[in-house]
Design a protein around this motif. Structure first.
Motif, PDB file in Angstrom:
ATOM      1  N   TYR A 244       4.146   4.471   4.079  1.00  0.00           N
ATOM      2  CA  TYR A 244       3.423   5.748   3.945  1.00  0.00           C
ATOM      3  C   TYR A 244       1.933   5.548   4.185  1.00  0.00           C
ATOM      4  CZ  TYR A 244       2.058  10.167   1.642  1.00  0.00           C
ATOM      5  OH  TYR A 244       1.539  11.410   1.349  1.00  0.00           O
ATOM      6  N   LEU A 245       1.397   4.498   3.628  1.00  0.00           N
ATOM      7  CA  LEU A 245      -0.028   4.221   3.810  1.00  0.00           C
ATOM      8  C   LEU A 245      -0.331   3.766   5.231  1.00  0.00           C
ATOM      9  CD1 LEU A 245      -0.621   2.363   0.434  1.00  0.00           C
ATOM     10  CD2 LEU A 245      -1.449   4.640   1.024  1.00  0.00           C
ATOM     11  N   ARG A 246       0.531   2.948   5.787  1.00  0.00           N
ATOM     12  CA  ARG A 246       0.320   2.478   7.157  1.00  0.00           C
ATOM     13  C   ARG A 246       0.328   3.631   8.159  1.00  0.00           C
ATOM     14  NH1 ARG A 246       3.936  -3.047   7.160  1.00  0.00           N
ATOM     15  NH2 ARG A 246       2.194  -4.528   7.252  1.00  0.00           N
ATOM     16  N   GLN A 247       1.131   4.647   7.888  1.00  0.00           N
ATOM     17  CA  GLN A 247       1.199   5.806   8.775  1.00  0.00           C
ATOM     18  C   GLN A 247      -0.031   6.698   8.668  1.00  0.00           C
ATOM     19  OE1 GLN A 247       4.839   7.590   7.439  1.00  0.00           O
ATOM     20  NE2 GLN A 247       6.127   5.954   8.272  1.00  0.00           N
ATOM     21  N   GLY A 248      -0.914   6.396   7.722  1.00  0.00           N
ATOM     22  CA  GLY A 248      -2.107   7.215   7.550  1.00  0.00           C
ATOM     23  C   GLY A 248      -1.844   8.494   6.792  1.00  0.00           C
ATOM     24  N   SER A 249      -0.745   8.548   6.033  1.00  0.00           N
ATOM     25  CA  SER A 249      -0.433   9.764   5.285  1.00  0.00           C
ATOM     26  C   SER A 249      -1.337   9.953   4.079  1.00  0.00           C
ATOM     27  CB  SER A 249       1.034   9.739   4.838  1.00  0.00           C
ATOM     28  OG  SER A 249       1.895   9.661   5.964  1.00  0.00           O
ATOM     29  N   ALA A 250      -2.002   8.880   3.649  1.00  0.00           N
ATOM     30  CA  ALA A 250      -3.020   8.935   2.601  1.00  0.00           C
ATOM     31  C   ALA A 250      -4.099   7.943   2.977  1.00  0.00           C
ATOM     32  CB  ALA A 250      -2.429   8.609   1.224  1.00  0.00           C
ATOM     33  N   ASP A 251      -5.307   8.170   2.466  1.00  0.00           N
ATOM     34  CA  ASP A 251      -6.434   7.329   2.869  1.00  0.00           C
ATOM     35  C   ASP A 251      -6.441   5.977   2.180  1.00  0.00           C
ATOM     36  OD1 ASP A 251      -7.386   9.368   4.512  1.00  0.00           O
ATOM     37  OD2 ASP A 251      -8.477  10.300   2.856  1.00  0.00           O
ATOM     38  N   GLY A 252      -5.775   5.859   1.049  1.00  0.00           N
ATOM     39  CA  GLY A 252      -5.736   4.608   0.312  1.00  0.00           C
ATOM     40  C   GLY A 252      -4.854   4.781  -0.905  1.00  0.00           C
ATOM     41  N   ALA A 253      -4.788   3.747  -1.742  1.00  0.00           N
ATOM     42  CA  ALA A 253      -3.879   3.771  -2.888  1.00  0.00           C
ATOM     43  C   ALA A 253      -4.589   3.359  -4.162  1.00  0.00           C
ATOM     44  CB  ALA A 253      -2.685   2.853  -2.636  1.00  0.00           C
ATOM     45  N   LEU A 254      -4.234   4.063  -5.236  1.00  0.00           N
ATOM     46  CA  LEU A 254      -4.592   3.697  -6.602  1.00  0.00           C
ATOM     47  C   LEU A 254      -3.305   3.215  -7.255  1.00  0.00           C
ATOM     48  CD1 LEU A 254      -6.649   6.911  -7.382  1.00  0.00           C
ATOM     49  CD2 LEU A 254      -7.597   4.655  -6.833  1.00  0.00           C
ATOM     50  N   ILE A 255      -3.251   1.957  -7.676  1.00  0.00           N
ATOM     51  CA  ILE A 255      -2.001   1.357  -8.128  1.00  0.00           C
ATOM     52  C   ILE A 255      -2.058   1.084  -9.623  1.00  0.00           C
ATOM     53  CG2 ILE A 255      -0.394  -0.560  -7.861  1.00  0.00           C
ATOM     54  CD1 ILE A 255      -1.489  -0.951  -5.031  1.00  0.00           C
ATOM     55  N   VAL A 256      -1.046   1.589 -10.331  1.00  0.00           N
ATOM     56  CA  VAL A 256      -0.868   1.293 -11.753  1.00  0.00           C
ATOM     57  C   VAL A 256       0.450   0.542 -11.872  1.00  0.00           C
ATOM     58  CG1 VAL A 256      -0.702   2.217 -14.079  1.00  0.00           C
ATOM     59  CG2 VAL A 256      -2.077   3.417 -12.362  1.00  0.00           C
ATOM     60  N   SER A 257       0.363  -0.730 -12.250  1.00  0.00           N
ATOM     61  CA  SER A 257       1.566  -1.553 -12.329  1.00  0.00           C
ATOM     62  C   SER A 257       2.070  -1.619 -13.757  1.00  0.00           C
ATOM     63  CB  SER A 257       1.269  -2.966 -11.816  1.00  0.00           C
ATOM     64  OG  SER A 257       2.433  -3.753 -11.851  1.00  0.00           O
ATOM     65  N   THR A 258       3.392  -1.577 -13.925  1.00  0.00           N
ATOM     66  CA  THR A 258       3.982  -1.571 -15.267  1.00  0.00           C
ATOM     67  C   THR A 258       4.825  -2.805 -15.552  1.00  0.00           C
ATOM     68  OG1 THR A 258       5.984  -0.401 -14.554  1.00  0.00           O
ATOM     69  CG2 THR A 258       4.090   0.955 -15.194  1.00  0.00           C
ATOM     70  N   HIS A 259       4.803  -3.804 -14.678  1.00  0.00           N
ATOM     71  CA  HIS A 259       5.633  -4.979 -14.947  1.00  0.00           C
ATOM     72  C   HIS A 259       4.960  -6.243 -14.420  1.00  0.00           C
ATOM     73  CE1 HIS A 259       7.355  -5.704 -10.833  1.00  0.00           C
ATOM     74  NE2 HIS A 259       7.005  -4.458 -10.690  1.00  0.00           N
ATOM     75  N   ALA A 260       5.407  -7.369 -14.960  1.00  0.00           N
ATOM     76  CA  ALA A 260       4.821  -8.645 -14.589  1.00  0.00           C
ATOM     77  C   ALA A 260       5.169  -9.014 -13.149  1.00  0.00           C
ATOM     78  CB  ALA A 260       5.333  -9.731 -15.540  1.00  0.00           C
ATOM     79  N   ARG A 261       4.277  -9.766 -12.532  1.00  0.00           N
ATOM     80  CA  ARG A 261       4.487 -10.307 -11.186  1.00  0.00           C
ATOM     81  C   ARG A 261       4.849  -9.215 -10.187  1.00  0.00           C
ATOM     82  NH1 ARG A 261       4.174 -15.563 -11.490  1.00  0.00           N
ATOM     83  NH2 ARG A 261       5.024 -15.864  -9.408  1.00  0.00           N
ATOM     84  N   ASP A 262       4.153  -8.112 -10.283  1.00  0.00           N
ATOM     85  CA  ASP A 262       4.378  -6.994  -9.372  1.00  0.00           C
ATOM     86  C   ASP A 262       3.922  -7.391  -7.967  1.00  0.00           C
ATOM     87  OD1 ASP A 262       4.656  -4.586  -8.088  1.00  0.00           O
ATOM     88  OD2 ASP A 262       3.137  -3.524  -9.243  1.00  0.00           O
ATOM     89  N   PRO A 263       4.798  -7.325  -6.957  1.00  0.00           N
ATOM     90  CA  PRO A 263       4.391  -7.718  -5.602  1.00  0.00           C
ATOM     91  C   PRO A 263       3.608  -6.654  -4.847  1.00  0.00           C
ATOM     92  CG  PRO A 263       6.691  -7.070  -5.591  1.00  0.00           C
ATOM     93  CD  PRO A 263       6.244  -7.006  -7.033  1.00  0.00           C
ATOM     94  N   LEU A 264       3.587  -5.401  -5.335  1.00  0.00           N
ATOM     95  CA  LEU A 264       2.996  -4.320  -4.547  1.00  0.00           C
ATOM     96  C   LEU A 264       1.517  -4.544  -4.222  1.00  0.00           C
ATOM     97  CD1 LEU A 264       3.370  -1.641  -3.108  1.00  0.00           C
ATOM     98  CD2 LEU A 264       2.829  -0.474  -5.262  1.00  0.00           C
ATOM     99  N   PRO A 265       0.656  -4.929  -5.186  1.00  0.00           N
ATOM    100  CA  PRO A 265      -0.749  -5.143  -4.798  1.00  0.00           C
ATOM    101  C   PRO A 265      -0.903  -6.139  -3.652  1.00  0.00           C
ATOM    102  CG  PRO A 265      -0.552  -5.077  -7.177  1.00  0.00           C
ATOM    103  CD  PRO A 265       0.846  -5.093  -6.644  1.00  0.00           C
ATOM    104  N   GLY A 266      -0.146  -7.245  -3.710  1.00  0.00           N
ATOM    105  CA  GLY A 266      -0.214  -8.225  -2.636  1.00  0.00           C
ATOM    106  C   GLY A 266       0.289  -7.670  -1.315  1.00  0.00           C
ATOM    107  N   MET A 267       1.340  -6.856  -1.367  1.00  0.00           N
ATOM    108  CA  MET A 267       1.874  -6.251  -0.145  1.00  0.00           C
ATOM    109  C   MET A 267       0.843  -5.340   0.513  1.00  0.00           C
ATOM    110  SD  MET A 267       5.684  -5.295  -1.632  1.00  0.00           S
ATOM    111  CE  MET A 267       6.158  -4.315  -0.191  1.00  0.00           C
TER     112      MET A 267
END
Length: 360
Positions: free
Chosen positions: A143-166
């Motif tokens: 979704y972000l790569r397609q330019g559907s939003a300008d950026g992301a605000l990430i709230v993680s709820t679990h340990a070792r979340d891979p999303l920020p690194g991705m």
């Protein structure tokens, strides 16, 4: 016509322009453009003058035209990254349960309030997304790569979340609420959790509590670990070296279960620190059910100063986490990143405050 008689507003029937706003505010067109586009390094008095002029003139940005020039959508993704459910558990029931849990937690409502209140005056809007599984995380990145939003605000709820690194690996602008558990070059906001837990420990000691227990949060995430270590290290410095602990999951139900266990194992306890207000509320319920008066028999301190703290009976003494301000700062950091993509990675750490009410 002299300059003194020259009209400063739009012609009758014409839509207000940036130039009209600039004349009304007494600033340049470029300054108006910077304020309208959310650039933060503009003097606050000038920002206020421009916003008043926007209100007076009725100026509305032409989003379609501006998007063609700036390649911006004027929206950001607010992503709640979940519990790491893998492919065989990605059905509607699992996703629905995660969404319901998020929306029931007052913490996330406060995050949304801070984000919306920051974006709205700048003509921008959040898009709420849930990333409760590996597939959902991949969808967020796409979704972000397609330019559907300008950026992301990430709230993680679990340990070792891979999303920020991705997101970082994909070169996408993002800011994280709380420091990352895995190494990632990403800006974040956080709280001095250890200091907050220290305030809780000192308050219980000052009340005369000597048989103190704690309901900690998940120890796999930094907030849970920092609050636990800040609390127990403070008690250790005052001679309390073996603090009974039961781990919860930041939910009221887990607080009830943890309090039931601690009360059975340590029936003479006289002080409880729960690592968030929901678990503290659960602890108060169990104590009442067992005939323990709060705070006469057992003092209880929570953490966050959420709506749960004020609705609990008795109202909770708690450590305030200024979630709305932290979420606003997180949003500002993201807009800074959009304005200066090559800027430095930044972290902003807020200080906690003890809020004394009736439970301790």
């Amino acid at each position: 016509m002299t300059d003194a008689l020259r009209p400063t507003g739009p012609s009758p029937g014409a839509s207000p322009t940036l130039e009209d706003v600039a004349r009304a505010a007494g600033v340049s067109r470029a300054t108006v453009s910077r304020v309208v586009n959310g650039v933060r390094n503009v003097d606050p008095a000038i920002q206020e003058a421009v916003r008043r002029a926007v209100s007076v003139t009725g100026y509305t940005p032409n989003r379609a035209a501006r998007s063609l020039v700036t390649r911006r959508t004027d929206s950001v993704a607010l992503v709640v990254s979940g519990t790491g459910v893998e492919p065989d558990g990605e059905g509607p029931a699992e996703a629905g349960a995660f969404t319901a849990q998020v929306l029931a937690d007052p913490f996330f409502g406060r995050v949304m309030t801070g984000v919306v209140n920051y974006l709205r005056p700048r003509g921008m809007h959040p898009v709420l997304m849930f990333a409760e599984s590996s597939r959902a995380r991949e969808e967020v990145v796409a979704y972000l790569r397609q330019g559907s939003a300008d950026g992301a605000l990430i709230v993680s709820t679990h340990a070792r979340d891979p999303l920020p690194g991705m997101v970082v690996e994909a070169g996408l602008p993002a800011v994280l609420y709380a420091r990352p558990t895995l190494p990632a070059r990403i800006s974040y906001v956080d709280l001095a959790h250890r200091d907050g837990a220290r305030l809780a420990a000192e308050h219980l000691l000052e009340r005369g509590c000597r048989r103190i227990v704690t309901i900690c949060g998940p120890l796999g995430i930094p907030a849970g670990q920092d609050r636990f270590e800040g609390f127990t290290s403070t008690l250790s410095r005052h001679g309390h070296h073996d603090v009974p602990v039961a781990e919860g999951q930041f939910t009221q139900e887990s607080g009830e279960a943890a309090m039931t266990r601690l009360l059975a194992e340590h029936p003479d306890l006289d002080g409880v620190f729960a690592s968030n207000d929901l678990m503290a509320t659960g602890a108060c319920h169990v104590l009442r059910e067992h005939g323990r008066r709060v705070p006469a028999d057992v003092a209880v301190v929570g953490f966050d100063d959420s709506s749960a703290a004020s609705t609990c009976r008795p109202p909770l003494t708690t450590v305030r986490q200024p979630v709305e301000q932290m979420a606003a700062e997180m949003t500002g950091l993201l807009l800074d990143r959009l304005s200066a993509p090559d800027g430095p990675v930044t972290s902003v750490v807020f200080e906690p405050v003890l809020v004394v009410r009736d439970s301790a």
